[in-house]
Design a protein around this motif. Sequence first.
Motif, PDB file in Angstrom:
ATOM      1  N   ALA A  96       0.827  -1.207   0.000  1.00 51.01           N
ATOM      2  CA  ALA A  96       0.000   0.000   0.000  1.00 51.01           C
ATOM      3  C   ALA A  96       0.863   1.260   0.000  1.00 51.01           C
ATOM      4  O   ALA A  96       0.543   2.247  -0.673  1.00 51.01           O
ATOM      5  N   TYR A  97       1.966   1.239   0.731  1.00 49.18           N
ATOM      6  CA  TYR A  97       2.865   2.396   0.763  1.00 49.18           C
ATOM      7  C   TYR A  97       3.466   2.645  -0.630  1.00 49.18           C
ATOM      8  O   TYR A  97       3.544   3.793  -1.084  1.00 49.18           O
ATOM      9  N   LEU A  98       3.901   1.597  -1.289  1.00 46.35           N
ATOM     10  CA  LEU A  98       4.476   1.752  -2.628  1.00 46.35           C
ATOM     11  C   LEU A  98       3.417   2.211  -3.617  1.00 46.35           C
ATOM     12  O   LEU A  98       3.688   3.010  -4.512  1.00 46.35           O
ATOM     13  N   LEU A 107      14.288  -6.481   3.658  1.00 46.27           N
ATOM     14  CA  LEU A 107      15.211  -5.344   3.544  1.00 46.27           C
ATOM     15  C   LEU A 107      14.973  -4.551   2.263  1.00 46.27           C
ATOM     16  O   LEU A 107      14.970  -3.310   2.273  1.00 46.27           O
ATOM     17  N   VAL A 108      14.751  -5.267   1.160  1.00 45.02           N
ATOM     18  CA  VAL A 108      14.468  -4.594  -0.119  1.00 45.02           C
ATOM     19  C   VAL A 108      13.174  -3.799  -0.016  1.00 45.02           C
ATOM     20  O   VAL A 108      13.076  -2.659  -0.487  1.00 45.02           O
ATOM     21  N   MET A 109      12.156  -4.385   0.628  1.00 46.25           N
ATOM     22  CA  MET A 109      10.874  -3.699   0.759  1.00 46.25           C
ATOM     23  C   MET A 109      10.984  -2.474   1.664  1.00 46.25           C
ATOM     24  O   MET A 109      10.384  -1.429   1.385  1.00 46.25           O
ATOM     25  N   LEU A 130       4.464  -4.816  -7.665  1.00 48.45           N
ATOM     26  CA  LEU A 130       5.793  -5.390  -7.470  1.00 48.45           C
ATOM     27  C   LEU A 130       6.057  -5.614  -5.986  1.00 48.45           C
ATOM     28  O   LEU A 130       6.525  -6.687  -5.576  1.00 48.45           O
ATOM     29  N   GLY A 131       5.731  -4.607  -5.185  1.00 52.78           N
ATOM     30  CA  GLY A 131       5.938  -4.715  -3.753  1.00 52.78           C
ATOM     31  C   GLY A 131       5.086  -5.805  -3.133  1.00 52.78           C
ATOM     32  O   GLY A 131       5.541  -6.539  -2.250  1.00 52.78           O
ATOM     33  N   GLY A 132       3.845  -5.919  -3.587  1.00 54.74           N
ATOM     34  CA  GLY A 132       2.966  -6.951  -3.060  1.00 54.74           C
ATOM     35  C   GLY A 132       3.520  -8.344  -3.312  1.00 54.74           C
ATOM     36  O   GLY A 132       3.494  -9.216  -2.428  1.00 54.74           O
ATOM     37  N   ALA A 133       4.042  -8.576  -4.510  1.00 60.55           N
ATOM     38  CA  ALA A 133       4.586  -9.889  -4.859  1.00 60.55           C
ATOM     39  C   ALA A 133       5.831 -10.200  -4.029  1.00 60.55           C
ATOM     40  O   ALA A 133       5.984 -11.319  -3.504  1.00 60.55           O
TER      41      ALA A 133
END
Length: 486
Positions: A86-88, A383-385, A99-102
């Motif tokens: 949601a933030y992305l 960490l990437v997220m 992308l972030g969700g996946a």
Amino acid sequence: MPISSSSPENDHNLKRNAIGVAGIVFFVVAAAAPLAAALGASPVAFMALGPGAPAAYLLAGIVLLLFAVGYAAMSRYVTSSAGFAAYLDRGLGRFAGFLGGAVALLAYHCMLFALYGLLGFFTSSIVSGLTGVEWDWRIWTLIAWGGVAVLGYLEVNLSAKVLGVLMIAEVLIMVIFDVAVIAQGGSEGINFDGFAPANVFHDGLGVALLFAASCFVGFEATAIYGEEAKDPARTVPRATYAAVVLIAVFYALSTWATGLAHGNDSVQQAAAENPDNFVFTVNTLFVGAWATVMMNVLLVTSCFAVVLAFHNTLARYLFALGRSEVLPASLGRTHPRWQSPHRASIVVSVLTLAVVGGFMLADADPYAQLYSLLVGLGTLGVLVMQASTSVSVIVFFLRNKHTNTWWSGLIAPALGALGLFGAAALAVTNWSLLTGAESGFTTQLPWLIVVAAVIGAFWSVIARGKSVSGGPAPVPTPVPCDGPRD
């Protein structure tokens, strides 16, 4: 007692005003598994950095606190169980949200599966050592799975209470150790060499920082419980700051006390020669055998707490994505009585049983294979997220032209992003240390983060017109907050 009737609106809403600051902190600190992390990661940090290991935890805490500043500031405008996704979505757009969700789903599932292996391994070993009852790790893992499945299905308050009791107990046993060591002056007297620059800034810092950062994984779940929080505009920022500070102080104090107990000259060698009993040995010396027995028992409950916390996080991710109809809409429905994401929780339980059960049927080693294989990938994904979310925070505040956000909306998240991308790079370059894999397929696992992102890209095309946050982002309006201001 009659069961409350369901309505179309309630079917898609989590229980409002269900948990306060303390409840969210319980979830978050439990997800960090403070006792398990202190016992499991500190030997590696001391092996790498020697007496300077406590400073690595303090530095990791500072980086995560910088991340938390922007994360908490944006939480006033984003209240969604979709968390990072949601933030992305709100900051960088729906494509980034997918992308972030996946990546988030991959990372958190890997963490959950891995932690079931850790739980089974420790429980089997500890129960056998204390009682002589030798049950296979599979039995303990299945018992824990059943308990988590039930608690995840029911009202969130019940999980919060269970986690609260377990978290307080595991923190308390380490505090008893810390106080005992400090009161007795350690083995060589009280000193602060663990924070001296000469002991910190050398070749082993990168590895120590990586393992220290991995111990904070899970604290970002504060925003995931925003929909169920009492007064989320205040509760989520407060819980975020409280969780990060509590975790950082706990790790720094406990590793400092451990270093004092062993002594500066021998702590690095002790960590290398006997990592399994690195803390237990000095705990028995300074506190007593009874405390070591309690520490073993609470290590088991710590593992259960972290599994329950990650299960609840994943259930809310799936619920939010189902409610947004980017996953089957049935996942986005709540229980008519408990208002819990019960269907999403069942899916997480079934998927966990399928994957962990596969390792069981393959007669895999719960620690060397199930845990070590997947925990590194989960840590890298988180960490990437976190780093990507820091970038999203910056873009969000610049795009919406908020005033007086130069610190919380720009400087702090920028510094946090640099530190987190650095930690992610350390995870990749030190992959063999993080996972124990020297060759073979396991060394290629970081590429699964890229694969997940590609799947997220295709997912965004298939779900055209939809977003992981449930639709177009609303125009943000200022919300009063008692948290740190610029």
